[in-house]
Design a protein around this motif. Structure first.
Motif, PDB file in Angstrom:
ATOM      1  N   ALA A  12       0.811  -1.224   0.000  1.00  0.00           N
ATOM      2  CA  ALA A  12       0.000   0.000   0.000  1.00  0.00           C
ATOM      3  C   ALA A  12       0.841   1.270   0.000  1.00  0.00           C
ATOM      4  CB  ALA A  12      -0.925  -0.006   1.218  1.00  0.00           C
ATOM      5  N   ARG A  13       2.152   1.107   0.134  1.00  0.00           N
ATOM      6  CA  ARG A  13       3.092   2.245   0.155  1.00  0.00           C
ATOM      7  C   ARG A  13       2.793   3.175   1.334  1.00  0.00           C
ATOM      8  NH1 ARG A  13       1.134   2.053  -4.812  1.00  0.00           N
ATOM      9  NH2 ARG A  13       0.270   4.165  -4.720  1.00  0.00           N
ATOM     10  N   VAL A  14       2.603   2.568   2.510  1.00  0.00           N
ATOM     11  CA  VAL A  14       2.388   3.328   3.739  1.00  0.00           C
ATOM     12  C   VAL A  14       3.210   2.662   4.841  1.00  0.00           C
ATOM     13  CG1 VAL A  14       0.051   4.036   3.081  1.00  0.00           C
ATOM     14  CG2 VAL A  14       0.385   1.938   4.405  1.00  0.00           C
ATOM     15  N   THR A  18       0.341   2.907   9.879  1.00  0.00           N
ATOM     16  CA  THR A  18      -0.865   3.335   9.156  1.00  0.00           C
ATOM     17  C   THR A  18      -1.769   2.144   8.875  1.00  0.00           C
ATOM     18  OG1 THR A  18       0.271   5.213   8.165  1.00  0.00           O
ATOM     19  CG2 THR A  18      -1.716   4.442   7.066  1.00  0.00           C
ATOM     20  N   VAL A  19      -1.179   1.024   8.495  1.00  0.00           N
ATOM     21  CA  VAL A  19      -1.972  -0.189   8.258  1.00  0.00           C
ATOM     22  C   VAL A  19      -2.702  -0.577   9.539  1.00  0.00           C
ATOM     23  CG1 VAL A  19      -1.899  -2.638   7.679  1.00  0.00           C
ATOM     24  CG2 VAL A  19      -0.434  -1.019   6.454  1.00  0.00           C
ATOM     25  N   SER A  20      -1.992  -0.531  10.650  1.00  0.00           N
ATOM     26  CA  SER A  20      -2.606  -0.880  11.932  1.00  0.00           C
ATOM     27  C   SER A  20      -3.759   0.050  12.266  1.00  0.00           C
ATOM     28  CB  SER A  20      -1.540  -0.818  13.030  1.00  0.00           C
ATOM     29  OG  SER A  20      -2.099  -1.129  14.285  1.00  0.00           O
ATOM     30  N   ARG A  21      -3.588   1.332  12.006  1.00  0.00           N
ATOM     31  CA  ARG A  21      -4.661   2.292  12.287  1.00  0.00           C
ATOM     32  C   ARG A  21      -5.901   2.017  11.450  1.00  0.00           C
ATOM     33  NH1 ARG A  21      -0.398   7.316  12.093  1.00  0.00           N
ATOM     34  NH2 ARG A  21       0.351   7.171  14.249  1.00  0.00           N
ATOM     35  N   VAL A  22      -5.689   1.696  10.177  1.00  0.00           N
ATOM     36  CA  VAL A  22      -6.820   1.407   9.290  1.00  0.00           C
ATOM     37  C   VAL A  22      -7.569   0.164   9.766  1.00  0.00           C
ATOM     38  CG1 VAL A  22      -7.474   0.668   6.974  1.00  0.00           C
ATOM     39  CG2 VAL A  22      -5.840   2.543   7.273  1.00  0.00           C
ATOM     40  N   LEU A  23      -6.826  -0.890  10.090  1.00  0.00           N
ATOM     41  CA  LEU A  23      -7.462  -2.151  10.451  1.00  0.00           C
ATOM     42  C   LEU A  23      -8.113  -2.105  11.817  1.00  0.00           C
ATOM     43  CD1 LEU A  23      -4.841  -4.701   9.071  1.00  0.00           C
ATOM     44  CD2 LEU A  23      -6.940  -3.883   7.997  1.00  0.00           C
ATOM     45  N   ASN A  24      -7.547  -1.344  12.719  1.00  0.00           N
ATOM     46  CA  ASN A  24      -8.131  -1.242  14.059  1.00  0.00           C
ATOM     47  C   ASN A  24      -9.210  -0.179  14.157  1.00  0.00           C
ATOM     48  OD1 ASN A  24      -6.524  -3.261  15.220  1.00  0.00           O
ATOM     49  ND2 ASN A  24      -4.819  -1.840  15.493  1.00  0.00           N
ATOM     50  N   GLY A  25      -9.210   0.752  13.207  1.00  0.00           N
ATOM     51  CA  GLY A  25     -10.233   1.790  13.187  1.00  0.00           C
ATOM     52  C   GLY A  25     -10.187   2.731  14.365  1.00  0.00           C
ATOM     53  N   ASN A  26      -9.004   2.882  14.959  1.00  0.00           N
ATOM     54  CA  ASN A  26      -8.914   3.713  16.171  1.00  0.00           C
ATOM     55  C   ASN A  26      -8.197   5.029  15.949  1.00  0.00           C
ATOM     56  OD1 ASN A  26      -6.358   2.812  15.760  1.00  0.00           O
ATOM     57  ND2 ASN A  26      -6.126   1.752  17.738  1.00  0.00           N
ATOM     58  N   TYR A  27      -8.037   5.426  14.668  1.00  0.00           N
ATOM     59  CA  TYR A  27      -7.312   6.670  14.377  1.00  0.00           C
ATOM     60  C   TYR A  27      -7.758   7.157  13.003  1.00  0.00           C
ATOM     61  CZ  TYR A  27      -3.407  10.000  14.504  1.00  0.00           C
ATOM     62  OH  TYR A  27      -2.650  11.133  14.547  1.00  0.00           O
ATOM     63  N   PRO A  28      -8.023   8.439  12.837  1.00  0.00           N
ATOM     64  CA  PRO A  28      -8.488   8.924  11.525  1.00  0.00           C
ATOM     65  C   PRO A  28      -7.404   8.769  10.456  1.00  0.00           C
ATOM     66  CG  PRO A  28      -8.012  10.761  12.994  1.00  0.00           C
ATOM     67  CD  PRO A  28      -7.942   9.523  13.841  1.00  0.00           C
ATOM     68  N   VAL A  29      -7.819   8.266   9.291  1.00  0.00           N
ATOM     69  CA  VAL A  29      -6.911   8.071   8.153  1.00  0.00           C
ATOM     70  C   VAL A  29      -7.613   8.597   6.904  1.00  0.00           C
ATOM     71  CG1 VAL A  29      -5.670   6.380   6.739  1.00  0.00           C
ATOM     72  CG2 VAL A  29      -5.845   6.044   9.212  1.00  0.00           C
ATOM     73  N   ALA A  30      -6.881   9.248   6.036  1.00  0.00           N
ATOM     74  CA  ALA A  30      -7.464   9.789   4.799  1.00  0.00           C
ATOM     75  C   ALA A  30      -8.158   8.688   4.015  1.00  0.00           C
ATOM     76  CB  ALA A  30      -6.371  10.435   3.955  1.00  0.00           C
ATOM     77  N   ALA A  31      -9.277   9.021   3.404  1.00  0.00           N
ATOM     78  CA  ALA A  31     -10.083   8.023   2.693  1.00  0.00           C
ATOM     79  C   ALA A  31      -9.278   7.319   1.603  1.00  0.00           C
ATOM     80  CB  ALA A  31     -11.316   8.689   2.086  1.00  0.00           C
ATOM     81  N   SER A  32      -8.471   8.077   0.856  1.00  0.00           N
ATOM     82  CA  SER A  32      -7.687   7.470  -0.228  1.00  0.00           C
ATOM     83  C   SER A  32      -6.656   6.490   0.325  1.00  0.00           C
ATOM     84  CB  SER A  32      -6.992   8.560  -1.048  1.00  0.00           C
ATOM     85  OG  SER A  32      -6.135   9.337  -0.219  1.00  0.00           O
ATOM     86  N   THR A  33      -6.059   6.846   1.467  1.00  0.00           N
ATOM     87  CA  THR A  33      -5.075   5.959   2.093  1.00  0.00           C
ATOM     88  C   THR A  33      -5.761   4.695   2.615  1.00  0.00           C
ATOM     89  OG1 THR A  33      -3.741   7.848   2.757  1.00  0.00           O
ATOM     90  CG2 THR A  33      -3.349   5.775   3.917  1.00  0.00           C
ATOM     91  N   ARG A  34      -6.898   4.898   3.246  1.00  0.00           N
ATOM     92  CA  ARG A  34      -7.643   3.749   3.771  1.00  0.00           C
ATOM     93  C   ARG A  34      -8.015   2.784   2.654  1.00  0.00           C
ATOM     94  NH1 ARG A  34     -12.916   2.156   4.702  1.00  0.00           N
ATOM     95  NH2 ARG A  34     -13.230   1.032   6.675  1.00  0.00           N
ATOM     96  N   GLU A  35      -8.465   3.320   1.525  1.00  0.00           N
ATOM     97  CA  GLU A  35      -8.848   2.485   0.402  1.00  0.00           C
ATOM     98  C   GLU A  35      -7.647   1.704  -0.125  1.00  0.00           C
ATOM     99  OE1 GLU A  35     -10.848   0.486  -2.423  1.00  0.00           O
ATOM    100  OE2 GLU A  35     -11.682   1.662  -0.767  1.00  0.00           O
ATOM    101  N   ARG A  36      -6.485   2.367  -0.169  1.00  0.00           N
ATOM    102  CA  ARG A  36      -5.273   1.716  -0.662  1.00  0.00           C
ATOM    103  C   ARG A  36      -4.849   0.566   0.263  1.00  0.00           C
ATOM    104  NH1 ARG A  36      -2.542   6.145  -1.220  1.00  0.00           N
ATOM    105  NH2 ARG A  36      -0.832   5.841   0.256  1.00  0.00           N
ATOM    106  N   VAL A  37      -4.966   0.801   1.563  1.00  0.00           N
ATOM    107  CA  VAL A  37      -4.610  -0.240   2.523  1.00  0.00           C
ATOM    108  C   VAL A  37      -5.564  -1.436   2.418  1.00  0.00           C
ATOM    109  CG1 VAL A  37      -4.516  -0.801   4.995  1.00  0.00           C
ATOM    110  CG2 VAL A  37      -3.486   1.324   4.145  1.00  0.00           C
ATOM    111  N   LEU A  38      -6.856  -1.155   2.349  1.00  0.00           N
ATOM    112  CA  LEU A  38      -7.836  -2.243   2.277  1.00  0.00           C
ATOM    113  C   LEU A  38      -7.690  -3.033   0.986  1.00  0.00           C
ATOM    114  CD1 LEU A  38     -11.008  -0.511   3.751  1.00  0.00           C
ATOM    115  CD2 LEU A  38      -9.465  -2.144   4.864  1.00  0.00           C
ATOM    116  N   ARG A  39      -7.330  -2.336  -0.102  1.00  0.00           N
ATOM    117  CA  ARG A  39      -7.103  -3.046  -1.364  1.00  0.00           C
ATOM    118  C   ARG A  39      -5.893  -3.969  -1.238  1.00  0.00           C
ATOM    119  NH1 ARG A  39      -5.981   0.952  -4.607  1.00  0.00           N
ATOM    120  NH2 ARG A  39      -8.162   1.572  -4.742  1.00  0.00           N
ATOM    121  N   ALA A  40      -4.848  -3.503  -0.557  1.00  0.00           N
ATOM    122  CA  ALA A  40      -3.657  -4.330  -0.346  1.00  0.00           C
ATOM    123  C   ALA A  40      -3.983  -5.539   0.524  1.00  0.00           C
ATOM    124  CB  ALA A  40      -2.549  -3.496   0.296  1.00  0.00           C
TER     125      ALA A  40
END
Length: 354
Positions: A12-14, A18-40
């Motif tokens: 995801a190039r992060v 950042t991956v941990s924040r996206v998966l745990n949902g406990n920290y705000p992450v930009a929508a585009s970054t979140r989408e990139r992480v979930l796609r990865a």
């Protein structure tokens, strides 16, 4: 090879944080970054909080039950029966004693949501997964489901199919409990033919579903055996498994062939719509047109006249699937069991007026 959080971060190039924040949902992450992480995560089939190698086969207390529509009694009955076995009888104390937590996943009949739920259950290290109802016949989706189930099985998850035909490569499936839809469809049409019906319309289910194909094949086998084949395509209308579809299909069938003396419906709910369309045209059931359904849902005996249908033992099948998922019952020989369908003759079918 186990996929790590660092692998997802690189894809995801992060950063791993950042991956941990996206998966745990406990920290705000930009929508585009979140989408990139979930796609990865999806591309790499990463399992959230994957256990260490020494615990690779460990599973949770969670069991997932996948249904197309929990509001449909066909699925509700099976899911409820399975959940009863999974939850255990209980002793009134409120304490857990070997039971599992059953989660019903409503896919809405959407192939993409089915895959999403399988992925989520994999990440939760589900102890078992029960898939109910017919399968989508799209080859790409079938291959994707097979791959997901193989990964689940490799991680120690029991996979049970209930009311769904076996997979071509069924090594990942503990047991497949398949309804005899083809045999039931054949016996239902044989009954109508024995009454003297020769022009029979068919309000079918969705084209892409195995249940639709098998029931329709049984219907056409009966027609062919009696020399009545040849016009079955014109006298078949496909739609959804709901009342509105049954209504619309019957209107279309009567437009195509006003001389129809019987309508076979894809299921009992579709049959309700067929009956409404017939009555709205001033016709009587069964004096002018006979109507037949499939499944023997609870309301079938209460409609007027009571519905001739094919009984599938939905509760019994669901309960058996639950016991298999819990390890309470030995899988059938070869992992496959065909569950018989029983013809229930009631007042909605009769001989055509001569």
């Amino acid at each position: 090879m186990t996929v790590t959080l660092a692998d997802v971060a690189a894809r995801a190039r992060v950063s791993p944080a950042t991956v941990s924040r996206v998966l745990n949902g406990n920290y705000p992450v930009a929508a585009s970054t979140r989408e990139r992480v979930l796609r990865a995560v999806d591309d790499l089939d990463y399992v959230l909080n994957g256990p260490a190698s020494s615990l690779a086969a460990a599973t949770s207390d969670l069991i997932g039950i996948l249904v197309n529509d929990i509001a449909d009694p066909f699925f509700g009955i099976m899911a409820g029966a399975a959940q009863t076995e999974i939850g255990g009888p209980g002793d009134g104390s409120g304490r857990a004693g070997g039971e599992k937590l059953a989660i019903v996943c409503n896919t809405g009949g959407t192939p993409e949501r089915e895959l999403t739920y399988l992925t989520l259950l994999q990440r939760q290290r589900a102890a078992a997964v029960v898939l109910t109802g017919g399968a989508v016949e799209d080859p790409a989706h079938r291959a994707a489901v097979s791959a997901k189930l193989a990964k689940l099985a490799d991680a120690g998850t029991k996979v049970v199919l209930c009311g769904r035909p076996p997979l071509p490569d069924g090594e990942s499936v503990l047991a497949a409990l398949a309804f005899d839809n083809r045999g039931g469809g054949r016996r239902l049409t044989e009954h109508l033919i024995s009454l003297g019906h020769r022009t029979i319309g068919y309000a079918a289910g969705p084209l892409e579903r195995t249940t639709t194909r098998h029931r329709l094949e049984g219907h056409r086998e009966a027609l062919k055996a009696e020399g009545l084949a040849g016009d079955e395509e014109r006298l078949t209308v496909h739609g959804s498994y709901d009342r509105g579809s049954g209504y619309d299909a019957t209107v279309e069938l009567l437009r195509r062939e006003p001389g129809i003396t019987a309508v076979v419906a894809a299921n009992d709910t579709v049959a309700l719509g067929a009956a409404a369309a017939i009555r709205d045209r001033g016709l009587r059931i069964p004096e002018d047109i006979s109507v037949a359904g499939f499944d023997d849902l609870p309301f079938s005996v209460d409609v007027v006249p009571a519905l001739t249908t094919v009984r599938l033992p939905l509760f019994e099948a669901g309960a058996r699937a639950g016991r298999l998922a819990m390890g309470k019952e030995t899988p059938p020989p070869g992992g496959i069991a065909t569950i018989p369908a029983e013809l229930m003759v009631r007042g909605s079918t009769a001989a055509p007026r001569g």
